[in-house]
Design a protein around this motif. Sequence first.
Motif, PDB file in Angstrom:
ATOM      1  N   ASP A 114      14.538  -8.475   3.404  1.00 61.30           N
ATOM      2  CA  ASP A 114      13.167  -8.866   3.087  1.00 61.30           C
ATOM      3  C   ASP A 114      13.064 -10.381   3.260  1.00 61.30           C
ATOM      4  OD1 ASP A 114      10.618  -9.055   2.227  1.00 61.30           O
ATOM      5  OD2 ASP A 114      11.037  -8.735   0.091  1.00 61.30           O
ATOM      6  N   GLY A 150       3.027  -4.254   4.523  1.00 60.08           N
ATOM      7  CA  GLY A 150       3.959  -3.903   3.455  1.00 60.08           C
ATOM      8  C   GLY A 150       3.587  -4.565   2.147  1.00 60.08           C
ATOM      9  N   GLN A 151       3.180  -5.846   2.209  1.00 58.87           N
ATOM     10  CA  GLN A 151       2.774  -6.555   1.002  1.00 58.87           C
ATOM     11  C   GLN A 151       1.522  -5.938   0.392  1.00 58.87           C
ATOM     12  OE1 GLN A 151       2.396 -10.556   2.438  1.00 58.87           O
ATOM     13  NE2 GLN A 151       4.604 -10.954   2.414  1.00 58.87           N
ATOM     14  N   GLU A 206       2.483  -2.715  -1.284  1.00 60.22           N
ATOM     15  CA  GLU A 206       3.182  -2.997  -2.540  1.00 60.22           C
ATOM     16  C   GLU A 206       2.202  -3.412  -3.627  1.00 60.22           C
ATOM     17  OE1 GLU A 206       6.814  -5.838  -4.216  1.00 60.22           O
ATOM     18  OE2 GLU A 206       6.435  -5.676  -2.066  1.00 60.22           O
ATOM     19  N   ARG A 207       1.204  -4.246  -3.256  1.00 61.18           N
ATOM     20  CA  ARG A 207       0.192  -4.648  -4.239  1.00 61.18           C
ATOM     21  C   ARG A 207      -0.611  -3.440  -4.713  1.00 61.18           C
ATOM     22  NH1 ARG A 207      -0.294  -9.382  -0.949  1.00 61.18           N
ATOM     23  NH2 ARG A 207      -1.896  -8.375   0.325  1.00 61.18           N
ATOM     24  N   ASP A 243       0.377  -0.279  -4.754  1.00 61.33           N
ATOM     25  CA  ASP A 243       1.225   0.561  -5.598  1.00 61.33           C
ATOM     26  C   ASP A 243       1.375  -0.040  -6.995  1.00 61.33           C
ATOM     27  OD1 ASP A 243       1.589   2.484  -3.719  1.00 61.33           O
ATOM     28  OD2 ASP A 243       3.578   1.836  -3.078  1.00 61.33           O
ATOM     29  N   THR A 244       1.526  -1.345  -7.054  1.00 65.56           N
ATOM     30  CA  THR A 244       1.644  -2.012  -8.358  1.00 65.56           C
ATOM     31  C   THR A 244       0.369  -1.837  -9.158  1.00 65.56           C
ATOM     32  OG1 THR A 244       3.167  -3.657  -7.437  1.00 65.56           O
ATOM     33  CG2 THR A 244       2.069  -4.213  -9.505  1.00 65.56           C
ATOM     34  N   GLU A 302       8.250   5.724 -10.147  1.00 70.13           N
ATOM     35  CA  GLU A 302       7.953   4.919  -8.970  1.00 70.13           C
ATOM     36  C   GLU A 302       8.297   3.452  -9.186  1.00 70.13           C
ATOM     37  OE1 GLU A 302       5.948   6.293  -5.687  1.00 70.13           O
ATOM     38  OE2 GLU A 302       7.766   7.162  -6.552  1.00 70.13           O
TER      39      GLU A 302
END
Length: 300
Positions: free
Chosen positions: A40, A72-73, A76-77, A79-80, A144
Amino acid sequence: MMVLCILLAMLSLFLSLKLIYQRKLVQKVKKQIDFLIDRDTQTEIMVEKTDGTIQDLAASINHLLKKYRSMGQEIERSDTLFRDTITSLSHDLRTPLATANGYIQLLQEQDLTGEQKEYVTIAGERISAVKLLLDQLFEFARIEADELKLNCRNTDIHSVLRDVVASYYGDFEQKKCVPYIVIPNQPAIIWGDPDALTRIFSNVVYNAFVHGEGNYQITAAIEEAQTVITIKNASSSIQQEDIPHLFDRFYTTDQSRTKKTTGLGLAIAQRLVTRMGGQIVASLQNGIFAIQVVFPIVNS
């Protein structure tokens, strides 16, 4: 003629050297890509400014890297945000749900008419369904986020399976579809968390109970240093095209959406199985739906 041969030889040598040089540059680019695959990092592909074609290739690769890193970022945001929202909802709604359930229990103790009892029962069932949804959402969010810590130890998976099947046996009897059960008395010791295994089998058996249409079979067997547990049932609601998606979160088949399931039970089971080093697969053959759970045993 001699001059022409010399020129052709020099041209051939030049082209060969250029080809060798470009090949080295391509190999250098490949090594950098291999380095970046499992890391990463914001590092870009770097090449010498001596070959325009290779520079253009590196620039295109760097553009793709930037694009996919940005995607990807964003994922990820998202999902968070999803996990945080689910956690907040679970906490905020549990207290009012518990209060509502308390009032339902008080009403059930009153002298009600038949129609009133029916309404109270329906309300209780709806509250239980919402509570199940919240519990599964919260559990899924913890899995998760890698916040669910497993307490793995030597565990007899056959014993865990027997306990779970016993807890559902009365439900199957009420449905007048007693399953065919074969679980060996021989222990099958695996490295796993007993509570996680209980959750896995509870979710899979519950899925069969709710969506199945008879011909229930729950079997376990030891095959080549593995324990293979299979849960089968007849089903007309699941189609072959559903199979690849059954372990996706929130996935429900078209016909099963009316049964008020969350679409998270099998997703939770799949993630727990994977975390403990096992495998879980689904299949459909001649109208018989099957889920198979496989774990390596440690006492072979």
